[in-house]
Design an enzyme around this catalytic site. Structure first.
Site, PDB file in Angstrom:
ATOM      1  N   CYS A   2       0.840  -1.217   0.000  1.00 53.43           N
ATOM      2  CA  CYS A   2       0.000   0.000   0.000  1.00 53.43           C
ATOM      3  C   CYS A   2       0.869   1.258   0.000  1.00 53.43           C
ATOM      4  CB  CYS A   2      -0.873   0.023   1.251  1.00 53.43           C
ATOM      5  SG  CYS A   2      -1.931  -1.393   1.423  1.00 53.43           S
ATOM      6  N   ARG A  27       4.959   0.682  -6.125  1.00 50.62           N
ATOM      7  CA  ARG A  27       4.918  -0.212  -4.962  1.00 50.62           C
ATOM      8  C   ARG A  27       3.969  -1.386  -5.192  1.00 50.62           C
ATOM      9  NH1 ARG A  27       6.529   2.848  -0.276  1.00 50.62           N
ATOM     10  NH2 ARG A  27       5.073   1.789   1.089  1.00 50.62           N
ATOM     11  N   TRP A  75      -2.880  -2.523  -1.592  1.00 43.14           N
ATOM     12  CA  TRP A  75      -2.428  -3.852  -2.038  1.00 43.14           C
ATOM     13  C   TRP A  75      -3.121  -4.814  -1.087  1.00 43.14           C
ATOM     14  CZ3 TRP A  75       1.824  -7.469  -0.549  1.00 43.14           C
ATOM     15  CH2 TRP A  75       2.170  -8.331  -1.582  1.00 43.14           C
ATOM     16  N   ASN A 101      -1.466   1.837   5.779  1.00 43.68           N
ATOM     17  CA  ASN A 101      -0.574   0.859   5.152  1.00 43.68           C
ATOM     18  C   ASN A 101      -0.070  -0.038   6.279  1.00 43.68           C
ATOM     19  OD1 ASN A 101       1.301  -0.621   3.739  1.00 43.68           O
ATOM     20  ND2 ASN A 101       2.880   0.964   3.822  1.00 43.68           N
ATOM     21  N   GLY A 102      -0.356  -1.328   6.184  1.00 43.19           N
ATOM     22  CA  GLY A 102       0.102  -2.263   7.223  1.00 43.19           C
ATOM     23  C   GLY A 102      -0.975  -3.292   7.506  1.00 43.19           C
ATOM     24  N   GLU A 485      19.899 -14.813 -10.025  1.00 47.00           N
ATOM     25  CA  GLU A 485      19.376 -13.460 -10.238  1.00 47.00           C
ATOM     26  C   GLU A 485      18.830 -13.319 -11.653  1.00 47.00           C
ATOM     27  OE1 GLU A 485      18.505 -11.211  -8.389  1.00 47.00           O
ATOM     28  OE2 GLU A 485      18.349  -9.432  -9.661  1.00 47.00           O
ATOM     29  N   GLU A 492      10.021 -12.712 -12.811  1.00 49.46           N
ATOM     30  CA  GLU A 492       9.165 -11.704 -12.166  1.00 49.46           C
ATOM     31  C   GLU A 492       8.625 -10.675 -13.154  1.00 49.46           C
ATOM     32  OE1 GLU A 492      10.948  -9.282  -9.127  1.00 49.46           O
ATOM     33  OE2 GLU A 492      12.891  -9.369 -10.045  1.00 49.46           O
TER      34      GLU A 492
HETATM   35  C1  AGP Z   1      13.759  -8.423  -6.852  1.00 53.82           C
HETATM   36  O1  AGP Z   1      13.720  -8.008  -8.207  1.00 53.82           O
HETATM   37  C2  AGP Z   1      12.395  -8.317  -6.195  1.00 53.82           C
HETATM   38  N1  AGP Z   1      11.839  -7.040  -6.361  1.00 53.82           N
HETATM   39  C3  AGP Z   1      12.400  -8.837  -4.790  1.00 53.82           C
HETATM   40  O2  AGP Z   1      12.926 -10.145  -4.797  1.00 53.82           O
HETATM   41  C4  AGP Z   1      13.227  -8.016  -3.766  1.00 53.82           C
HETATM   42  O3  AGP Z   1      14.601  -8.145  -4.037  1.00 53.82           O
HETATM   43  C5  AGP Z   1      12.927  -8.566  -2.369  1.00 53.82           C
HETATM   44  O4  AGP Z   1      11.553  -8.386  -2.106  1.00 53.82           O
HETATM   45  C6  AGP Z   1      13.751  -7.891  -1.276  1.00 53.82           C
HETATM   46  O5  AGP Z   1      13.429  -6.527  -1.239  1.00 53.82           O
HETATM   47  P1  AGP Z   1      14.397  -5.544  -0.392  1.00 53.82           P
HETATM   48  O6  AGP Z   1      15.742  -5.618  -1.037  1.00 53.82           O
HETATM   49  O7  AGP Z   1      13.762  -4.204  -0.518  1.00 53.82           O
HETATM   50  O8  AGP Z   1      14.422  -6.057   1.020  1.00 53.82           O
END
Ligand code: AGP
Length: 612
Positions: A2, A27, A75, A101-102, A485, A492
């Protein structure tokens, strides 16, 4: 995740709120809404399932006047995405509107209690319970106190903003676990989940701390109290972000812009820290914890997703250069598996957003174990950067595309510098050896630029393989995390199933997958197991697998065996993740675009996963 935006000031609120929601779209969300208090003290609430543009269409013929408002992108967590469950939510009396948000974890018990007192609910959200809990408390005190008292009954995470009829110059906000920034303008205030909606409007910001309640009132300074009723002094900071860092700068998508920012970003990450002239590395953020790192029983990385892949690269770098044992943990596993962590360990939380719930929980667990907890974060003032004892900012600038790109390369750069610093302190490298590593790291930005400039063939490969159903990514040693990666990027944003694997693992099962329809990406750059990778390529070729090989510029053997070859500059093998990852980012990007996918906001994904 959110997003919240709120405004009170001398300007019309609606355009500011809508622009703010659009800046938070990255987001991830599934509905949007806005609440405005107009000059006749009428509280107008408009909500729509779908995108911010759907909300704009819905509100286009309605009264959107007023100098105070709150807005939200949802979300869905509790209750499906629809207009009823979208925020803002009104209290039963209709005099107050709230965005959130939460997650309120104890919302069902609170709802039952409120229903006994005659409250009714239109939605199935935890948020509507919260605004009515506040209304229930408010019968005896003002809104600020009612929020503070109510939040003492709440279990969970929140970043909330509330406005009330009869108070056209005041917003009450509070946060715990979910981020919130307040922008202080000239006779106006902005509130948002992060700084992106505030950029260009004011440079003065306050990062609200956990369990703080904020009264934002025109003509007055911010007033802050903790939910335990202790006044807090707002700490006003200068916003480091600027407008062009959140615009697309001529690229079709933020993701491609951020891929092409990487030469500059890696240079920025090294600035003031890598010193080829004196053959040293200085990491000011953790200087007080170098001894704990040096003599740690274990350095333990906790992270998720791409940050976990970067941590895996980090483990190879630190063990190879500094000979310190390193473990790499998925934060979501670490937090529940009763890990053995002692005060002789150093835990390092790695996170682009600094808001990932699992990583925050892992930090909490590590602290309870007595370990020093450091952070490697990108967002200044984020929850993780504040929850750790110290840390290193990656300085990658806002990463808007949901798929992490520049965050990965900046994180790996930090880890390379950390490994070199520890090697220097521990004496595991001779001065001359260290000089070579430092000087080569200093050349990486230009080598990333070369890789970008020579990536033209990648689009042709994307066109060839955009309709496959599966892809395998294989690499050895520090190219194994690159394989992971590269596979994650493809999954994704293009929704093609892809798996990263250690190349040698093929013969333990996955080789059964190989046939003429299975493209296999090999990261076959130069290192001491190159010949082994050649054998792995041979194994795939002999089963009609299609080979895409990422090779070093002077490669001779792999390029002859591959169906497609992507070149990267020669470099030290430990730095190949900083180079080999680039074409894989671009490959995933082009395939996703060719498949008509939403590259910057892939389905089901959020930029930061602030819930479990
Ligand atoms: C990676 O492309 C994704 N967006 C996701 O895996 C992301 O790396 C993961 O959610 C961790 O997010 P952060 O680095 O903000 O903690």
């Amino acid at each position: 995740m959110c997003g919240i935006v709120a405004y009170v000031g001398h300007q019309d609120a609606y355009p500011i709120l809508i622009e703010g929601l659009k800046r938070l779209e990255y987001r991830g969300y599934d509905s949007a809404g806005v609440a405005l208090l107009n000059a006749n003290d009428e509280l107008n609430v408009y909500k729509a399932k779908g995108k911010v543009s759907d909300l704009e269409a819905y509100a286009a013929t309605r009264d959107t006047s007023g100098h105070i408002g709150i807005a939200h992108t949802r979300w869905a967590t509790h209750g499906e995405p629809n207009q009823t469950n979208a925020h803002p939510h009104l209290s039963n009396s209709g005099t107050m509107a709230l965005i959130h948000n939460g997650i309120i974890e104890n919302y069902m018990s609170l709802r039952k209690e409120l229903e006994k007192r005659g409250f009714t609910f239109k939605s199935s959200t935890d948020t509507e319970v919260l605004i009515n809990l506040i209304e229930d408390v408010k019968q005896k005190v003002d809104l600020f106190e009612a929020v503070r008292i109510a939040l003492n009954h709440v279990v969970g995470a929140y970043a909330i903003a509330i406005l009330e009829k009869g108070h056209p110059d005041e917003i009450i906000a509070a946060r715990k676990g979910s981020p919130m920034v307040v922008g202080i303008g000239d006779n106006e205030f902005f509130i948002a989940s992060d700084a992106t909606p505030i950029v260009g409007r004011t440079q003065k910001v306050v990062y609200v701390e956990d369990e703080q309640v904020v009264r934002i009132k025109l003509g007055e300074d911010l007033f802050i109290k903790t939910i335990q009723d202790v006044e807090a002094i707002p700490y006003v900071q200068e916003l480091e972000m600027n407008l062009d860092s959140i615009e697309k700068a001529g690229f079709d998508h933020f993701m491609m812009k951020e891929i092409y920012e990487q030469p500059r970003i890696v240079r920025d990450t090294m600035r003031g820290r890598l010193h080829p002239d004196t053959n040293t590395v200085s990491l000011g953020g953790i200087v007080n914890y170098e001894k704990q790192l040096l003599y740690a029983d274990n350095i333990i990385f906790v992270a998720c997703g791409t940050s976990w892949h970067a941590s895996l690269v980090g483990s190879y770098l630190i063990e190879f250069l500094a000979k310190i044992p390193v473990k790499v943990e998925y934060a979501s596993e670490f937090r529940y598996r009763h890990p053995v962590v002692t005060p002789h360990d150093v835990v390092i939380a790695v996170s682009q957003s600094g808001e990932t719930a699992d990583t925050l929980a892992a930090i909490q667990l590590a602290k309870e174990s007595g370990a020093v907890v450091l952070g490697i974060c990108n967002v200044i003032g984020s929850s993780i950067s504040r929850a750790t004892d110290a840390g290193i900012y990656t300085h990658a600038g806002p990463e808007i595309g949901v798929a992490s790109t520049k965050a990965f390369t900046s994180q790996v750069t930090v880890m390379a510098m950390l490994a070199l610093r520890l090697a220097e302190l521990k004496g595991t490298l001779k001065d001359e050896e260290r000089r070579e590593y430092i000087q080569e790291l200093d050349r990486i930005p230009e080598k990333i630029q070369w890789t970008l400039d020579h990536s033209g063939l990648v689009k042709e490969i994307a066109a060839k393989y955009k309709d496959v159903r599966n892809m395998l990514y294989l690499g050895r040693l520090q190219n194994y995390p690159v394989a992971l990666e590269g596979a994650l990027k493809l999954k994704e944003i293009s929704y093609i199933h892809a798996e990263g694997y250690p190349a040698a693992e093929m013969k333990h099962g996955p080789i059964a997958l190989i046939d003429k329809d299975m493209p296999v990406v090999f990261i076959a750059t130069n290192h001491h197991t190159y010949e082994k990778v050649i054998s792995n390529i041979q194994e795939v070729k002999s089963r009609e697998g299609k080979i895409i090989a990422v090779v070093s510029e002077q490669d001779v053997v792999a390029r002859k065996m591959a169906d497609y070859v992507i070149e990267i500059p020669e470099s030290m093998s430990i730095y190949s993740p900083l180079l080999a990852t680039i074409p894989l980012q671009i490959l995933a990007y082009h395939i996703a675009v060719m498949r008509g996918c939403n590259v910057d906001q892939p389905r089901n994904l959020a930029k930061s996963v602030t819930v479990e």
